[in-house]
Design an enzyme around this catalytic site. Structure first.
Site, mmCIF file in Angstrom:
data_model
loop_
_atom_site.group_PDB
_atom_site.id
_atom_site.type_symbol
_atom_site.label_atom_id
_atom_site.label_comp_id
_atom_site.label_asym_id
_atom_site.label_seq_id
_atom_site.Cartn_x
_atom_site.Cartn_y
_atom_site.Cartn_z
ATOM 1 N N ASP A 1 34.920 23.947 12.733
ATOM 2 C CA ASP A 1 33.947 24.079 13.812
ATOM 3 C C ASP A 1 34.610 23.433 15.018
ATOM 4 O O ASP A 1 34.591 22.213 15.170
ATOM 5 C CB ASP A 1 32.636 23.382 13.450
ATOM 6 C CG ASP A 1 31.600 23.499 14.557
ATOM 7 O OD1 ASP A 1 31.640 24.493 15.315
ATOM 8 O OD2 ASP A 1 30.748 22.597 14.675
ATOM 9 N N GLU B 1 34.701 29.127 13.344
ATOM 10 C CA GLU B 1 33.561 29.674 14.062
ATOM 11 C C GLU B 1 34.071 30.587 15.158
ATOM 12 O O GLU B 1 34.992 30.240 15.889
ATOM 13 C CB GLU B 1 32.714 28.550 14.665
ATOM 14 C CG GLU B 1 31.469 29.054 15.372
ATOM 15 C CD GLU B 1 30.607 27.919 15.866
ATOM 16 O OE1 GLU B 1 29.547 27.695 15.254
ATOM 17 O OE2 GLU B 1 30.982 27.272 16.849
ATOM 18 N N ASP C 1 28.804 18.735 13.093
ATOM 19 C CA ASP C 1 30.066 19.478 13.176
ATOM 20 C C ASP C 1 30.721 19.582 11.794
ATOM 21 O O ASP C 1 31.327 20.604 11.470
ATOM 22 C CB ASP C 1 31.037 18.793 14.147
ATOM 23 C CG ASP C 1 30.447 18.650 15.536
ATOM 24 O OD1 ASP C 1 30.246 19.688 16.190
ATOM 25 O OD2 ASP C 1 30.175 17.515 15.953
#
Length: 189
Positions: free
Chosen positions: A7, A67, A140
């Site tokens: 992430d 992501e 996160d």
């Protein structure tokens, strides 16, 4: 197969190393790499990549799941995020890793069944499914676990979900969440 979920963030980057074999998942390590905001972007990039490279050499993952790009309101923020993504991708590609990216809505859909789920709902489902404690880690880190878990989801489900991320579903009740967690092999306390 060991998968690295990322992430990306210019100050806090979440990471997760997930060992996937058949229907079994084993979390090797997850957490965040934090780069002080007062440092120059290039120094933050160097710090994030250097820390990730140590972990890459330790776990030797075969795949990177990150992501995907989303539209940011601030173009400068999107550009900075692109730098982080690029640096991580280069570090992983140098090690021969494959690369897949997953839009945030698809990850939420794959993990919770709701493409509009909150980060907290995603975290709760990930921790329940993997049977681990949250230990108060930043979101996160749980997002990185969710991305890695989405990558490990059988391809037909992931492919099927890609076309359905815009469908709105009604919110699940607490009991429905508990039933789903138990069906997925997790335990409800």
């Amino acid at each position: 197969m060991i998968v690295l979920g990322i992430d990306p963030g210019s100050i806090t980057t979440g990471f997760a190393f997930l060992d996937h074999s058949g229907n079994e998942f084993r979390v090797l390590e997850y957490g965040t790499v934090h780069a002080p905001a007062q440092k120059l972007l290039e120094d933050r990039l160097l710090h994030i990549v250097s820390e990730l490279e140590k972990l890459l050499d330790k776990y030797r993952p075969e795949a990177l799941a990150m992501e995907g790009v989303f539209f940011a309101k601030n173009p400068k923020s999107a550009l900075v995020l692109g730098h982080i993504r690029g640096a991580v991708l280069v570090a992983c590609r140098k090690r021969g890793m494959t690369f897949n990216e997953y839009p945030p809505r698809l990850v939420k859909q794959a993990i919770t069944g709701d493409g509009g789920a909150s980060k907290e709902q995603v975290a709760n489902m990930v921790f329940a499914r993997l049977g681990i404690e949250s230990a108060g880690l930043p979101l996160d880190a749980s997002d990185a676990l969710a991305i890695a878990l989405t990558h490990c989801t059988p391809a037909p489900l992931t492919v099927a979900l890609k076309g359905k991320t815009k469908i709105r579903r009604k919110r699940a009740t607490v009991q429905q969440w508990k039933d789903l967690i138990e069906r997925m092999g997790g335990t409800v306390q």
